[in-house]
Design an enzyme around this catalytic site. Sequence first.
Site, PDB file in Angstrom:
ATOM      1  CE  LYS A 112      -4.179  -1.756   2.140  1.00 45.65           C
ATOM      2  NZ  LYS A 112      -5.119  -1.656   3.244  1.00 45.65           N
ATOM      3  CE  LYS A 197      -7.170  -7.839  -0.493  1.00 48.78           C
ATOM      4  NZ  LYS A 197      -7.147  -7.273   0.868  1.00 48.78           N
ATOM      5  CE  LYS A 200     -13.707  -3.815   3.406  1.00 50.21           C
ATOM      6  NZ  LYS A 200     -12.359  -3.580   3.904  1.00 50.21           N
TER       7      LYS A 200
HETATM    8  P1  TYM Z   1     -10.681  -6.084   5.601  1.00 48.49           P
HETATM    9  O1  TYM Z   1     -11.696  -5.073   5.974  1.00 48.49           O
HETATM   10  O2  TYM Z   1      -9.772  -5.776   4.464  1.00 48.49           O
HETATM   11  O3  TYM Z   1     -11.386  -7.445   5.289  1.00 48.49           O
HETATM   12  C1  TYM Z   1     -12.306  -8.056   6.193  1.00 48.49           C
HETATM   13  C2  TYM Z   1     -12.147  -9.559   6.126  1.00 48.49           C
HETATM   14  O4  TYM Z   1     -12.368 -10.039   4.804  1.00 48.49           O
HETATM   15  C3  TYM Z   1     -11.248 -10.807   4.366  1.00 48.49           C
HETATM   16  N1  TYM Z   1     -11.045 -10.567   2.934  1.00 48.49           N
HETATM   17  C4  TYM Z   1     -10.982 -11.515   2.006  1.00 48.49           C
HETATM   18  N2  TYM Z   1     -11.081 -12.857   2.092  1.00 48.49           N
HETATM   19  C5  TYM Z   1     -10.990 -13.561   0.938  1.00 48.49           C
HETATM   20  N3  TYM Z   1     -10.806 -12.991  -0.271  1.00 48.49           N
HETATM   21  C6  TYM Z   1     -10.689 -11.657  -0.406  1.00 48.49           C
HETATM   22  N4  TYM Z   1     -10.537 -11.108  -1.598  1.00 48.49           N
HETATM   23  C7  TYM Z   1     -10.782 -10.853   0.772  1.00 48.49           C
HETATM   24  N5  TYM Z   1     -10.738  -9.520   0.998  1.00 48.49           N
HETATM   25  C8  TYM Z   1     -10.881  -9.368   2.337  1.00 48.49           C
HETATM   26  C9  TYM Z   1     -10.076 -10.286   5.180  1.00 48.49           C
HETATM   27  O5  TYM Z   1      -9.038 -11.242   5.255  1.00 48.49           O
HETATM   28  C10 TYM Z   1     -10.727 -10.017   6.508  1.00 48.49           C
HETATM   29  O6  TYM Z   1     -10.819 -11.198   7.276  1.00 48.49           O
HETATM   30  N6  TYM Z   1      -7.071  -5.503   9.029  1.00 48.49           N
HETATM   31  C11 TYM Z   1      -8.370  -6.107   8.749  1.00 48.49           C
HETATM   32  C12 TYM Z   1      -9.470  -5.668   9.678  1.00 48.49           C
HETATM   33  C13 TYM Z   1      -9.132  -5.857  11.112  1.00 48.49           C
HETATM   34  C14 TYM Z   1      -9.181  -7.069  11.828  1.00 48.49           C
HETATM   35  C15 TYM Z   1      -8.820  -6.737  13.171  1.00 48.49           C
HETATM   36  C16 TYM Z   1      -9.469  -8.380  11.465  1.00 48.49           C
HETATM   37  C17 TYM Z   1      -8.761  -4.874  11.974  1.00 48.49           C
HETATM   38  N7  TYM Z   1      -8.600  -5.409  13.214  1.00 48.49           N
HETATM   39  C18 TYM Z   1      -8.746  -7.700  14.145  1.00 48.49           C
HETATM   40  C19 TYM Z   1      -9.391  -9.352  12.459  1.00 48.49           C
HETATM   41  C20 TYM Z   1      -9.030  -9.022  13.791  1.00 48.49           C
HETATM   42  C21 TYM Z   1      -8.784  -5.734   7.345  1.00 48.49           C
HETATM   43  O7  TYM Z   1      -8.281  -4.806   6.773  1.00 48.49           O
HETATM   44  O8  TYM Z   1      -9.820  -6.477   6.876  1.00 48.49           O
END
Ligand code: TYM
Length: 333
Positions: A112, A197, A200
């Site tokens: 990023k 990937k 969003k």
């Molecule tokens: P985020 O918001 O990017 O994504 C939320 C969850 O969705 C999963 N995910 C995917 N899984 C499969 N294929 C994809 N293309 C895909 N895109 C997203 C992510 O792996 C995630 O599980 N840093 C985290 C948010 C966070 C978090 C936490 C998660 C902050 N604190 C504590 C767990 C525990 C994030 O950016 O997720």
Amino acid sequence: MTRIFSGVKPTGHLTLGNYLGAVRRWVQEDQQRADALFSIVDLHALTVEHDPARVRRLSRQAATLLLAAGLDPARCTLFVQSHVDEHARLSYLLECTATDGEMRRMVQYKEKAGRERDRGGSVRLSLLTYPVLMAADILAYETDEVPVGDDQVQHVELTRDLAVRFNQRYGHTFTVPKATHPAVGARVMNLQEPTSKMGKSDDSGPGIVYLLDEPDVVRRKVMRAVTDSGRDVVYDRDERPGLANLLEVLAACGGAADPAEVAKGYASYGALKRDVAEAVVELLRPLRERHAELVADPAYVDGVLRDGADRARAIARPVVDRAYRAMGLLPAG
Ligand code: TYM
């Protein structure tokens, strides 16, 4: 009882990747068998250039969608991260536990920050320290399991390292968590760029299926998915990533574990794409319908988030207070 924590960042509309990689398991498994907390992690949305009104809107939309997907406030705790001060309090202590080198090694940071610099932009310091805040999210709740997609596994590994280091240095304070991921669907790829990937916050709309896309939009996106010039349908992630992604999505939608088996049922890409499109449309249909109902009742959603924050705070506060004392901070009067 097993404690589960996971979160989603309101940086864009939720996607099929979020659903198959994380949210579906939260609904179907995690909240049924464990003491589970799920958070709209809005502080994380401030690590990149952001529009305040949009973050606010996306936070409410994410909460509404998670309820529409089936999170049940009687079975789990759903809340907004910034409503619970303990995340930021603990994050600072963990910044004093982590090292600069550890942060700079994080793959997501490198990607990023690299993209941002290529665009001539500046990188917020919080983008570098973001995995520490994520560690705080997890450790504040004495979490055993963190259900995430593949892209978050490195951050959960870091969280484990920080918990172990803190415990060794200051005495046992944190539970050491582990990441869990789905059998298939842990990394849904962009339909237009199947080596990236499906994210969003990306700009490539045609390659991303959003949970609220109309059925015809979903069909169009899937039918136009980039594949290759081959003819036979075989599962090969390295050589034929676009096709492999479609097979994985279909396997995940149908609850099958093995995309290679799914491939055996197809003789042409066209037939496969049609089935993928219909499977995704059907997967999302109940969610869209329930979302339309819930949008009409924002007071209900706000009430769920208020109760959720109260519950979350009651769990996190004593844990974070303990960490303050362990690190040598003088308790207030
Ligand atoms: P985020 O918001 O990017 O994504 C939320 C969850 O969705 C999963 N995910 C995917 N899984 C499969 N294929 C994809 N293309 C895909 N895109 C997203 C992510 O792996 C995630 O599980 N840093 C985290 C948010 C966070 C978090 C936490 C998660 C902050 N604190 C504590 C767990 C525990 C994030 O950016 O997720």
